[in-house]
Design a protein around this motif. Structure first.
Motif, PDB file in Angstrom:
ATOM      1  N   THR A   5       0.838  -1.195   0.000  1.00  0.00           N
ATOM      2  CA  THR A   5       0.000   0.000   0.000  1.00  0.00           C
ATOM      3  C   THR A   5       0.873   1.244   0.000  1.00  0.00           C
ATOM      4  N   LYS A   6       0.438   2.255  -0.742  1.00  0.00           N
ATOM      5  CA  LYS A   6       1.135   3.539  -0.776  1.00  0.00           C
ATOM      6  C   LYS A   6       0.177   4.648  -0.343  1.00  0.00           C
ATOM      7  N   LEU A   7       0.615   5.452   0.629  1.00  0.00           N
ATOM      8  CA  LEU A   7      -0.102   6.654   1.018  1.00  0.00           C
ATOM      9  C   LEU A   7       0.626   7.867   0.463  1.00  0.00           C
ATOM     10  N   ILE A   8      -0.123   8.790  -0.112  1.00  0.00           N
ATOM     11  CA  ILE A   8       0.456  10.003  -0.695  1.00  0.00           C
ATOM     12  C   ILE A   8      -0.052  11.221   0.084  1.00  0.00           C
ATOM     13  N   GLY A   9       0.859  12.070   0.500  1.00  0.00           N
ATOM     14  CA  GLY A   9       0.481  13.271   1.235  1.00  0.00           C
ATOM     15  C   GLY A   9       1.705  13.956   1.797  1.00  0.00           C
ATOM     16  N   LYS A  10       1.520  14.749   2.870  1.00  0.00           N
ATOM     17  CA  LYS A  10       2.619  15.454   3.524  1.00  0.00           C
ATOM     18  C   LYS A  10       3.117  14.580   4.676  1.00  0.00           C
ATOM     19  N   VAL A  11       4.262  13.950   4.484  1.00  0.00           N
ATOM     20  CA  VAL A  11       4.787  12.989   5.450  1.00  0.00           C
ATOM     21  C   VAL A  11       5.545  13.721   6.558  1.00  0.00           C
ATOM     22  N   VAL A  12       5.179  13.415   7.806  1.00  0.00           N
ATOM     23  CA  VAL A  12       5.784  14.073   8.966  1.00  0.00           C
ATOM     24  C   VAL A  12       6.870  13.178   9.557  1.00  0.00           C
ATOM     25  N   THR A  13       8.081  13.690   9.602  1.00  0.00           N
ATOM     26  CA  THR A  13       9.183  13.021  10.287  1.00  0.00           C
ATOM     27  C   THR A  13       9.517  13.870  11.522  1.00  0.00           C
ATOM     28  N   PRO A  14      10.394  13.389  12.393  1.00  0.00           N
ATOM     29  CA  PRO A  14      10.726  14.211  13.570  1.00  0.00           C
ATOM     30  C   PRO A  14      11.389  15.544  13.225  1.00  0.00           C
ATOM     31  N   TYR A  15      11.908  15.678  12.004  1.00  0.00           N
ATOM     32  CA  TYR A  15      12.705  16.861  11.689  1.00  0.00           C
ATOM     33  C   TYR A  15      12.236  17.650  10.479  1.00  0.00           C
ATOM     34  N   ARG A  16      11.298  17.085   9.698  1.00  0.00           N
ATOM     35  CA  ARG A  16      10.882  17.797   8.487  1.00  0.00           C
ATOM     36  C   ARG A  16       9.539  17.279   8.019  1.00  0.00           C
ATOM     37  N   ILE A  17       8.956  18.030   7.089  1.00  0.00           N
ATOM     38  CA  ILE A  17       7.733  17.605   6.409  1.00  0.00           C
ATOM     39  C   ILE A  17       8.077  17.382   4.946  1.00  0.00           C
ATOM     40  N   ILE A  18       7.813  16.197   4.455  1.00  0.00           N
ATOM     41  CA  ILE A  18       8.034  15.885   3.043  1.00  0.00           C
ATOM     42  C   ILE A  18       6.744  16.250   2.321  1.00  0.00           C
ATOM     43  N   ILE A  23       4.537   7.131   1.672  1.00  0.00           N
ATOM     44  CA  ILE A  23       4.972   6.069   2.562  1.00  0.00           C
ATOM     45  C   ILE A  23       4.342   4.780   2.062  1.00  0.00           C
ATOM     46  N   THR A  24       5.140   3.728   1.981  1.00  0.00           N
ATOM     47  CA  THR A  24       4.612   2.437   1.540  1.00  0.00           C
ATOM     48  C   THR A  24       4.832   1.400   2.643  1.00  0.00           C
ATOM     49  N   PHE A  25       3.931   0.423   2.662  1.00  0.00           N
ATOM     50  CA  PHE A  25       4.079  -0.642   3.642  1.00  0.00           C
ATOM     51  C   PHE A  25       3.546  -1.939   3.068  1.00  0.00           C
ATOM     52  N   ASP A  26       4.166  -3.032   3.502  1.00  0.00           N
ATOM     53  CA  ASP A  26       3.797  -4.374   3.079  1.00  0.00           C
ATOM     54  C   ASP A  26       3.448  -5.162   4.336  1.00  0.00           C
ATOM     55  N   GLY A  27       2.181  -5.542   4.473  1.00  0.00           N
ATOM     56  CA  GLY A  27       1.765  -6.157   5.730  1.00  0.00           C
ATOM     57  C   GLY A  27       1.874  -5.138   6.843  1.00  0.00           C
ATOM     58  N   LYS A  28       2.570  -5.477   7.921  1.00  0.00           N
ATOM     59  CA  LYS A  28       2.668  -4.582   9.080  1.00  0.00           C
ATOM     60  C   LYS A  28       3.905  -3.690   9.041  1.00  0.00           C
ATOM     61  N   THR A  29       4.734  -3.799   8.018  1.00  0.00           N
ATOM     62  CA  THR A  29       6.041  -3.153   8.040  1.00  0.00           C
ATOM     63  C   THR A  29       6.176  -2.070   6.976  1.00  0.00           C
ATOM     64  N   ILE A  30       6.715  -0.940   7.365  1.00  0.00           N
ATOM     65  CA  ILE A  30       6.998   0.158   6.430  1.00  0.00           C
ATOM     66  C   ILE A  30       8.154  -0.245   5.518  1.00  0.00           C
ATOM     67  N   THR A  31       8.009   0.047   4.225  1.00  0.00           N
ATOM     68  CA  THR A  31       9.044  -0.310   3.262  1.00  0.00           C
ATOM     69  C   THR A  31       9.722   0.897   2.616  1.00  0.00           C
ATOM     70  N   TYR A  32       9.049   2.046   2.612  1.00  0.00           N
ATOM     71  CA  TYR A  32       9.658   3.243   2.006  1.00  0.00           C
ATOM     72  C   TYR A  32       9.018   4.487   2.611  1.00  0.00           C
ATOM     73  N   VAL A  33       9.841   5.509   2.830  1.00  0.00           N
ATOM     74  CA  VAL A  33       9.380   6.833   3.247  1.00  0.00           C
ATOM     75  C   VAL A  33      10.237   7.855   2.516  1.00  0.00           C
ATOM     76  N   GLY A  34       9.593   8.765   1.803  1.00  0.00           N
ATOM     77  CA  GLY A  34      10.386   9.766   1.091  1.00  0.00           C
ATOM     78  C   GLY A  34       9.562  10.539   0.092  1.00  0.00           C
ATOM     79  N   GLN A  35      10.256  11.146  -0.861  1.00  0.00           N
ATOM     80  CA  GLN A  35       9.580  11.891  -1.919  1.00  0.00           C
ATOM     81  C   GLN A  35       8.757  10.942  -2.783  1.00  0.00           C
ATOM     82  N   ARG A  36       7.684  11.461  -3.329  1.00  0.00           N
ATOM     83  CA  ARG A  36       6.807  10.643  -4.156  1.00  0.00           C
ATOM     84  C   ARG A  36       7.550  10.161  -5.399  1.00  0.00           C
TER      85      ARG A  36
END
Length: 392
Positions: A5-18, A23-36
């Protein structure tokens, strides 16, 4: 067929907003976080419409919500409260006890363990928080005084042997036997916290040396500067600032602490040392009116009014009725903490304080615990370990 699954939007990290992030995830685990990326065909895509995509909220101190108190000691109460808080973005919480009889406490333990087998739509409950019964009577607040006792090794050993799932324990560390308990909890991997305490600065320093590293609901159930025989001594509130290594938690509902103080605490302690907690009773998510504080069997009457639970005579607060989104909203609007730090105090920081692995931050390899919300922190979707439990 796409499995991730891929979610598209403004991703919040502890230090910045992308801003244009994913953000993508497979089952219960995140697989990617970054620019679209231009690879939507590989995923089940959810466009969040420019909303924020943040790590799920971690509430390390809550007594219930949605008409349920964990001290009701029923599976229905545990699941009902967990589901209520999930609707407001909480993906992990610690059910919290009140001072009570040992019989009630052990029922609380046993029903918690049973509830974990049936929790499919609510916040995860990886452990418990014991609030009491080792308190200073003068700082008991709304806790029932007849169950307040000093810490005795045989007693707390019996409790921990019955329920090793305890993750944190709030204690008035200055009580006789409090330091021994702090060392015992530290050695068992349980977070010792100071609360409902008459500790002064010297007591707090000595407590820190004996394992206590966290202060429960900062400002509530403790004193600031105190006068003894005409001399002034810094109290536990002062210690929270003066002992830099102490972490604190605040009920940022705008009632227990005024907005000006939220800003002051944030500026003084910072987002890495400050966790937001609801400390909510069964009244969270409910309309104004009369409720019971504590269990249905032995609870005390309280009144929800003006966004907080009050004692019947309205001379004191009884409990919070906040949900996590409200805390983040208040820190953003009134604490002037910014979106990254406001979210951090409700996710990354409490997860770190509790030692929760793979929680509280959006990075590959961590659990897909995610909350989606708009500029007003109105939650539209909650995902727990890759499963949408609220929203579409």
């Amino acid at each position: 067929m796409a499995t991730e699954t891929k979610l598209i939007g403004k991703v919040v990290t502890p230090y910045r907003i992308i801003e244009d992030g994913e953000i993508t995830f497979d089952g219960k685990t995140i697989t990617y976080v970054g620019q679209r990326r231009n690879n939507d065909a590989l995923y089940k895509v959810v466009d969040c419409g420019g909303q924020y995509i943040a790590p799920g909220f971690v509430d390390m101190h809550t007594h219930g919500g949605g008409g349920h108190d964990f001290m009701d000691a029923t599976v229905e109460a545990f699941l009902g409260a967990a589901e209520l808080h999930a609707k407001y973005g909480t993906t992990t919480l610690l059910p919290t006890s009140l001072t009570c009889s040992d019989e009630e406490l052990f029922d609380f333990f046993d029903v918690y363990k049973e509830s974990l087998k049936h929790n499919e739509k609510g916040s995860q409950m990886p452990g418990l928080h014991l609030e009491g019964p080792y308190f200073a009577d003068s700082q008991k607040g709304a806790q029932d005084p007849k169950y307040i006792v000093p810490p005795v090794k045989e007693h707390y050993e019996k409790i921990l042997n019955h329920c090793p799932e305890i993750m944190r324990w709030t204690v008035a560390a200055e009580l006789p036997g409090g330091h021994e308990l702090g060392r015992y909890l530290r050695d068992k991997g349980v977070l010792p916290s100071i609360g409902h305490s008459d500790a002064k600065l010297d007591d707090a320093i000595e407590a820190y040396e004996n394992g206590y590293t966290h202060i429960t609901h900062f400002y509530s159930g403790m004193s600031g500067l105190v006068r003894i025989n005409s001399y002034r001594f810094p109290g536990l509130i002062d210690a929270g600032y003066m002992v830099d290594d102490y972490t604190v938690e605040i009920i940022a509902d705008g009632r227990h602490l005024p907005y000006s103080l939220l800003k002051y605490i944030y500026n003084a302690k910072g987002a890495d040392k400050t966790a937001l907690v609801t400390d909510s009773c069964r009244g969270a998510g409910m309309e104004e009116g009369e409720i019971l504080l504590g269990s249905k069997k032995n609870g005390q009457k309280a009144i929800i009014e003006d966004g907080v639970a009050k004692m019947p005579d309205r001379k004191a607060f009884a409990a919070s009725v906040a949900t996590a989104d409200r805390l983040v909203r208040n820190m953003l609007k009134y604490g002037e903490a910014g979106i990254c730090d406001s979210v951090k105090m409700m996710s990354t920081t409490p997860a770190k304080i509790l030692g929760l692995k793979h929680k509280g931050i959006l990075v590959p390899g961590y659990d897909a615990d995610i909350v989606v919300f708009n500029d007003n922190v109105d939650v539209s979707r909650t995902i727990i370990c890759g499963k949408t439990v609220y929203g579409e």
